[in-house]
Design a protein around this motif. Structure first.
Motif, short mmCIF file in Angstrom:
data_model
loop_
_atom_site.label_atom_id
_atom_site.label_comp_id
_atom_site.label_asym_id
_atom_site.label_seq_id
_atom_site.Cartn_x
_atom_site.Cartn_y
_atom_site.Cartn_z
N ARG A 72 -14.26 -40.77 83.07
CA ARG A 72 -15.53 -41.47 83.26
C ARG A 72 -15.43 -42.44 84.44
O ARG A 72 -16.36 -42.53 85.25
CB ARG A 72 -15.88 -42.24 81.99
CG ARG A 72 -16.08 -41.37 80.75
CD ARG A 72 -16.07 -42.22 79.49
NE ARG A 72 -16.06 -41.39 78.29
CZ ARG A 72 -15.55 -41.77 77.12
NH1 ARG A 72 -15.02 -42.98 76.99
NH2 ARG A 72 -15.59 -40.96 76.08
N TYR A 76 -17.59 -42.65 87.93
CA TYR A 76 -18.40 -43.85 88.19
C TYR A 76 -18.04 -44.48 89.53
O TYR A 76 -18.92 -44.91 90.29
CB TYR A 76 -18.22 -44.85 87.06
CG TYR A 76 -19.05 -46.11 87.24
CD1 TYR A 76 -20.39 -46.13 86.87
CD2 TYR A 76 -18.50 -47.26 87.79
CE1 TYR A 76 -21.16 -47.26 87.03
CE2 TYR A 76 -19.27 -48.41 87.96
CZ TYR A 76 -20.60 -48.40 87.58
OH TYR A 76 -21.37 -49.52 87.77
N ASP A 197 -14.46 -52.92 84.50
CA ASP A 197 -15.79 -52.67 83.92
C ASP A 197 -16.44 -53.94 83.39
O ASP A 197 -17.27 -53.90 82.49
CB ASP A 197 -15.71 -51.63 82.80
CG ASP A 197 -14.73 -52.03 81.70
OD1 ASP A 197 -14.05 -53.07 81.86
OD2 ASP A 197 -14.65 -51.32 80.69
#
Length: 223
Positions: A72, A76, A197
Motif C-alpha cells: 500500500r 501511495y 503516515d
C-alpha cells in the motif's frame, strides 16, 4: 520560522525512504509557511537497542502485516519498484556516517545523495553498506578525490561520534524507530511523530491549511 520539522532517518528503513520523498515533495509548500525541514541521519540499529524495540521482521504478526502495508505504501508514495533486497538487513553505519559528512561539506547534494542511497538499495538491490558499492553510488555526484574523502571521514572517530550523537538525540526525544520526527510549532511547543503516515497530524499540529481525505457519496446514492 513558523515551525520546524526534524526528521531522523536511516537508509536501512524503507519507510524512511517514503518519508523523505514525501517531505521533499512538500518542501516548497512548507517553506512558504515558514516551516523548516532538517534531515538527520541516525543509526536505526542503535535506536532499536536503545529503546528496546524489535524490528518488525523479527515478530511473525508484524512481518505478516508488513507484506500488505508495504504494498500500500509503495503505491501511495509512487515507488512501486521498492523491494526487500536479498542481503537485508544491512549494518548501515558506513553510509549513515558518509551522509553526515556530506551534509556538513556538500549541503547542496546531501538530500539528492540520500535519495540515491535509498533508491539504489531499495529499488536496484545495491548493498550500500559495502565501501566499493557505496563508492559506485557516490560517483553519480562526486569526483574520485571527493569519494575517497567521504569514505575516509565516514570511518573517522569524529563522524562515528557524530552518528552516535544524532542517534542519542533521537532516543532522548523518544524515538523507537524510523522515521522519527520532532516538530516545533509557532507557539514553541514540541511533540514527536512516528512513521510515514502521520503527516496529517503534523500539519494539524503546525496549524497549516490542509485538505483532509474525502469520501464522496456514490453517484447511485444521489439518485
Amino acid at each position: 520560522m513558523l515551525g520546524e520539522i526534524t526528521c531522523y532517518i536511516d537508509c536501512v528503513s524503507p519507510y524512511s525512504y517514503f518519508a523523505l520523498l514525501y517531505l521533499e515533495k512538500h518542501r516548497e509548500s512548507l517553506k512558504s509557511y515558514n516551516v523548516d525541514i532538517d534531515i538527520v541521519p541516525v543509526f536505526l540499529g542503535g535506536i532499536n537497542v536503545g529503546s528496546g524495540n524489535k524490528p518488525p521482521w523479527t515478530l511473525h504478526a508484524k512481518a505478516k502485516y508488513s507484506s500488505f502495508d508495504s504494498e500500500r505504501a509503495k503505491k501511495y508514495f509512487g515507488v512501486p519498484n521498492v523491494k526487500t533486497p536479498s542481503f537485508f538487513p544491512i549494518l548501515s553505519l558506513l553510509p549513515q556516517r558518509a551522509l553526515i559528512f556530506i551534509k556538513s561539506q556538500h549541503p547542496q547534494t546531501f538530500i539528492p545523495t540520500f535519495v540515491d542511497l535509498f533508491s539504489e538499495m531499495w529499488e536496484n538491490g545495491i548493498d550500500v553498506s559495502k565501501p566499493e558499492l557505496l563508492a559506485k553510488v557516490l560517483s553519480k555526484r562526486y569526483t574520485e578525490p571527493q569519494i575517497r574523502e567521504i569514505l575516509e571521514k565516514a570511518n573517522s572517530p569524529e563522524y562515528k561520534k557524530m552518528l552516535n550523537n544524532n542517534t542519542q538525540e533521537a532516543l532522548d526525544r523518544g524515538a523507537f524507530g524510523c522515521p522519527w520526527f520532532w516538530v516545533k510549532n509557532s507557539n514553541g511547543d514540541e511533540e514527536p511523530f512516528f512513521g510515514s503516515d502521520r503527516f496529517h497530524y503534523m500539519w494539524e499540529y503546525l496549524e497549516l491549511p490542509w485538505k483532509d481525505l474525502e469520501l464522496p457519496a456514490s453517484e447511485k446514492a444521489k439518485i
